[in-house]
Write an enzyme that holds these catalytic residues in place. Structure first.
Site, mmCIF file in Angstrom:
data_model
loop_
_atom_site.group_PDB
_atom_site.id
_atom_site.type_symbol
_atom_site.label_atom_id
_atom_site.label_comp_id
_atom_site.label_asym_id
_atom_site.label_seq_id
_atom_site.Cartn_x
_atom_site.Cartn_y
_atom_site.Cartn_z
ATOM 1 C CE LYS A 135 -12.729 4.430 -6.251
ATOM 2 N NZ LYS A 135 -11.284 4.667 -6.098
ATOM 3 C CD GLU A 163 -13.549 4.605 -12.705
ATOM 4 O OE1 GLU A 163 -12.457 4.047 -12.496
ATOM 5 O OE2 GLU A 163 -13.772 5.781 -12.372
ATOM 6 N NE ARG A 164 -7.502 2.270 -14.495
ATOM 7 C CZ ARG A 164 -8.019 2.452 -13.280
ATOM 8 N NH1 ARG A 164 -9.070 1.759 -12.902
ATOM 9 N NH2 ARG A 164 -7.484 3.307 -12.453
HETATM 10 N N1 LIG Z 1 -8.698 -7.238 -2.294
HETATM 11 C C1 LIG Z 1 -7.544 -7.111 -2.965
HETATM 12 N N2 LIG Z 1 -6.666 -8.124 -3.014
HETATM 13 C C2 LIG Z 1 -5.513 -7.987 -3.671
HETATM 14 N N3 LIG Z 1 -5.136 -6.907 -4.361
HETATM 15 C C3 LIG Z 1 -5.955 -5.851 -4.365
HETATM 16 C C4 LIG Z 1 -7.215 -5.900 -3.668
HETATM 17 N N4 LIG Z 1 -7.829 -4.719 -3.832
HETATM 18 C C5 LIG Z 1 -7.022 -3.967 -4.597
HETATM 19 N N5 LIG Z 1 -5.893 -4.642 -4.934
HETATM 20 C C6 LIG Z 1 -4.779 -4.128 -5.750
HETATM 21 O O1 LIG Z 1 -4.886 -2.714 -5.885
HETATM 22 C C7 LIG Z 1 -5.059 -2.349 -7.249
HETATM 23 C C8 LIG Z 1 -6.050 -1.209 -7.384
HETATM 24 O O2 LIG Z 1 -7.335 -1.642 -7.011
HETATM 25 P P1 LIG Z 1 -8.665 -1.097 -7.739
HETATM 26 O O3 LIG Z 1 -8.470 -1.063 -9.190
HETATM 27 O O4 LIG Z 1 -9.803 -1.864 -7.193
HETATM 28 O O5 LIG Z 1 -8.662 0.389 -7.162
HETATM 29 P P2 LIG Z 1 -9.755 1.534 -7.369
HETATM 30 O O6 LIG Z 1 -10.052 2.068 -6.015
HETATM 31 O O7 LIG Z 1 -10.866 1.026 -8.178
HETATM 32 O O8 LIG Z 1 -8.904 2.607 -8.189
HETATM 33 P P3 LIG Z 1 -9.359 3.731 -9.242
HETATM 34 O O9 LIG Z 1 -9.878 4.896 -8.451
HETATM 35 O O10 LIG Z 1 -8.094 4.062 -9.950
HETATM 36 O O11 LIG Z 1 -10.394 3.106 -10.110
HETATM 37 C C9 LIG Z 1 -5.506 -3.621 -7.944
HETATM 38 O O12 LIG Z 1 -5.153 -3.643 -9.291
HETATM 39 C C10 LIG Z 1 -4.819 -4.698 -7.138
HETATM 40 O O13 LIG Z 1 -3.491 -4.860 -7.590
HETATM 41 MG MG LIG Z 2 -11.611 1.528 -10.027
#
Ligand SMILES: Nc1ncnc2c1ncn2[C@@H]1O[C@H](COP(=O)(O)OP(=O)(O)OP(=O)(O)O)[C@@H](O)[C@H]1O
Ligand SMILES: [Mg+2]
Length: 434
Positions: A156, A182-183
Site C-alpha cells: 500500500k 504509520e512508520r
Molecule cells: N511495487 C513494488 N515493487 C517492489 N517491491 C515492493 C513493491 N511493493 C511492495 N514491495 C515490497 O513489499 C514491502 C512492503 O510494502 P509496503 O510497505 O508498501 O506495504 P504496506 O501494505 O504499506 O504494509 P503495512 O500495512 O505494513 O504498512 C516493501 O518494503 C517492498 O520490499
Molecule cells: Mg504501509
C-alpha cells in the site's frame, strides 16, 4: 473580554480536567498553559458547568495538576500561505523538517464544515497516474475518492509513494502526503525521494505518525484537510491528498474516545465511527475554485475484509484497489487483485466505451482464470477446452502486462521505473485480447 483563569485539577493519561472561573471555551477550543503558551489543551466536553474535560494534545509532561491555564480564544488553525509547500508539518502545523516556522497573516481553523458544492455538475475529468493497473481498473477522476486496501506488507505504502511521485511531476497538480499512525521512517524516505527528484516543492507532508499521541493522530487528517482546502480555494489548485493510513485515523479516534470515557460499539469501535469518518471525508471534495482528489490507503486488520471499520471506510469511497497477499506472494507488483478491485467510475460516460469494454473483458477473463486455476490444480491443463486454454493463456499475459517497475523502488530492485500513458495501457490490453 474578561481575563479568565483555570486550574488543572486532575489528570488521567492524556485527559485532564480543568476548573474554570470566567470564560468557558467551547468544545474544540484551546486552553494554553499560563507559563508556557506553546502547550495546548483542547476542550472536549463539560462534565459539570465549570469543569472542562480537556485533551493534552502532545502528551506534554508540563501539564501537571495545579498548573494554571487560560483560554487561547480559538481552535487549532493552519497558516493560510503557500509556504506550506515543500515542507513537512505535524498536526499542529509546526515544522518537523528542521525548517523555520510557517507564519501567515490569516489562519484557518482545522475544523471546517464541508463545502456545500460536491462535484455537482462538473464534467468528470480523468487524471493519468502512469501506473497501468490503476489507470485501467481504478482510474483517478478529479474530485473523487480512491482506496488502496490490503493487509500488512502487501504494498500500500509503496504504491501510494509511486502515485505521489508520478502526480507531482504534473505542472498543474499538488500532492499532499498525510501520514497517520504509520512508520516515521516512511515519511523520511518519501521526503528524500521527492527532494532527490526535485519535486518537493510540488508537495506538502503532514504527519501524525505512530509515535504521536492518539490526539495528534486523530487531528492530523483535519489539519491536512484545512491545508488542502486553502490550496484549493485560495491558490485555486487541483490537490491530490494521499492518506496513509485512513484506518489509523479510525483507530486513533477510537483510542481517544476510550480515554475520554465513551462506550465502544460494534466490533469494539467507537459509536461515532460513521460521523468521525464522514466529517473528514466530506471535506475532501471539490469546490468551484479547484478540486481535492483523495487517495486513501486502508489497512485491513488480520486480513479481514469484513472488519466494521474497513467496511465503513470502503463505503465512502468511489473505488478501491485491492492488493492481495496471494498476488504479492507470486511476485507480481503491484499486487493488484484484478477480480476484487472495483470502481464505480469505470462507466462508459466517464472512461468511454472503449476503455469500459476492455475492463469488462479483462475482468471476465480474470474471473475465469481463478476458477480454471483450481481445476488445473486438480486435473491438469489437458482437460481444458480449446477456448478455456486460450483464456488461461490470455490471463497469464494480462498478469504479466500489468506488472510494472516503480520509480520509488529503483534503489530496492535495481530496476528502472516505468511510466505508461493511458493510451499505451489500453493499446497493450487490446493487443492481448485480439
Ligand atoms: N511495487 C513494488 N515493487 C517492489 N517491491 C515492493 C513493491 N511493493 C511492495 N514491495 C515490497 O513489499 C514491502 C512492503 O510494502 P509496503 O510497505 O508498501 O506495504 P504496506 O501494505 O504499506 O504494509 P503495512 O500495512 O505494513 O504498512 C516493501 O518494503 C517492498 O520490499
Ligand atoms: Mg504501509
Amino acid at each position: 473580554m474578561a481575563e479568565s483563569n483555570g486550574r488543572i485539577i486532575s489528570i488521567k493519561g492524556l485527559v485532564c480536567e480543568v476548573r474554570l472561573s470566567g470564560d468557558r471555551p467551547a468544545p474544540k477550543e484551546l486552553l494554553i498553559l499560563a507559563d508556557n503558551p506553546d502547550i495546548f489543551l483542547e476542550v472536549a466536553s463539560y462534565p459539570t458547568p465549570y469543569t472542562a474535560r480537556c485533551i493534552n494534545l502532545t502528551g506534554s509532561s508540563e501539564v501537571r495538576r495545579g498548573a494554571k491555564v487560560k483560554p487561547a480564544y480559538g481552535t487549532l488553525a493552519i497558516p493560510e500561505t503557500a509556504d506550506v509547500l515543500g515542507r513537512a508539518l505535524n498536526a499542529l502545523a509546526q515544522p518537523i523538517d528542521g525548517g523555520p516556522p510557517i507564519t501567515a497573516k490569516t489562519y484557518r481553523s482545522i475544523y471546517q464544515l464541508p463545502s456545500a458544492v460536491q462535484n455537482i455538475g462538473t464534467k468528470p475529468e480523468l487524471l493519468e497516474t502512469g501506473i497501468k493497473a490503476i489507470d485501467f481498473f481504478t482510474p483517478f477522476v478529479k474530485g473523487r475518492k480512491i482506496g488502496i486496501i490490503g493487509g500488512a506488507g502487501v504494498g500500500k505504502t509503496i504504491l501510494t509513494m509511486e502515485l505521489i511521485h508520478n502526480v507531482a511531476q504534473d505542472e498543474n497538480k499538488l500532492a499532499m502526503f498525510v501520514g497517520i499512525g504509520e512508520r516515521v521512517r516512511e515519511g523520511h524516505e518519501l521526503y528524500q525521494t521527492l527532494q532527490e527528484r526535485g519535486i518537493l516543492q510540488k508537495t506538502d507532508m503532514i504527519m501524525g505518525q505512530m509515535q504521536e499521541t492518539p490526539a495528534m493522530r486523530a487531528l492530523v487528517g483535519h489539519t491536512a484537510a484545512s491545508i488542502a482546502e486553502y490550496l484549493r480555494d485560495n491558490e485555486k489548485k487541483d490537490v491530490l491528498v494521499f492518506i496513509d493510513n485512513i484506518y489509523r485515523y479510525v483507530q486513533a479516534a477510537n483510542e481517544l474516545a476510550t480515554s475520554i470515557g465513551t462506550m465502544p460499539s460494534e466490533g469494539g469501535y467507537q459509536a461515532t465511527l460513521f460521523s468521525d469518518l464522514r466529517r473528514l471525508q466530506d471535506r475532501l471534495s471539490s469546490s468551484p475554485n479547484g478540486s481535492i482528489t483523495a487517495v486513501e490507503a486502508i489497512y485491513i486488520p488480520a486480513d479481514d475484509l469484513s472488519d466494521p471499520a474497513v467496511q465503513e471506510i470502503a463505503q465512502q469511497l468511489d473505488s478501491t484497489v485491492v492488493l492481495s497477499r496471494a498476488v504479492a506472494e507470486s511476485g507480481v507488483r503491484p499486487a493488484v487483485d484484478m477480480v476484487r478491485t472495483v470502481s464505480s467510475l469505470v462507466s462508459p460516460e466517464i472512461v468511454g466505451d472503449r476503455h469500459y469494454l476492455l475492463v469488462t473483458q479483462v475482468q471476465a477473463i480474470m474471473q475465469k482464470y481463478e476458477s480454471l486455476k483450481n481445476i488445473i490444480a486438480i486435473i491438469g491443463q489437458s482437460e481444458l477446452s480449446l477456448e478455456e486454454r486460450r483464456d488461461f493463456e490470455r490471463a497469464k499475459k494480462i498478469i504479466a502486462f500489468f506488472t510494472q517497475n516503480f520509480f520509488v523502488t529503483e534503489n530496492l530492485t535495481g530496476l528502472k521505473g516505468e511510466y505508461f500513458t493511458r493510451e499505451q495501457t489500453l493499446r497493450g490490453v487490446e493487443e492481448i485480447l485480439i
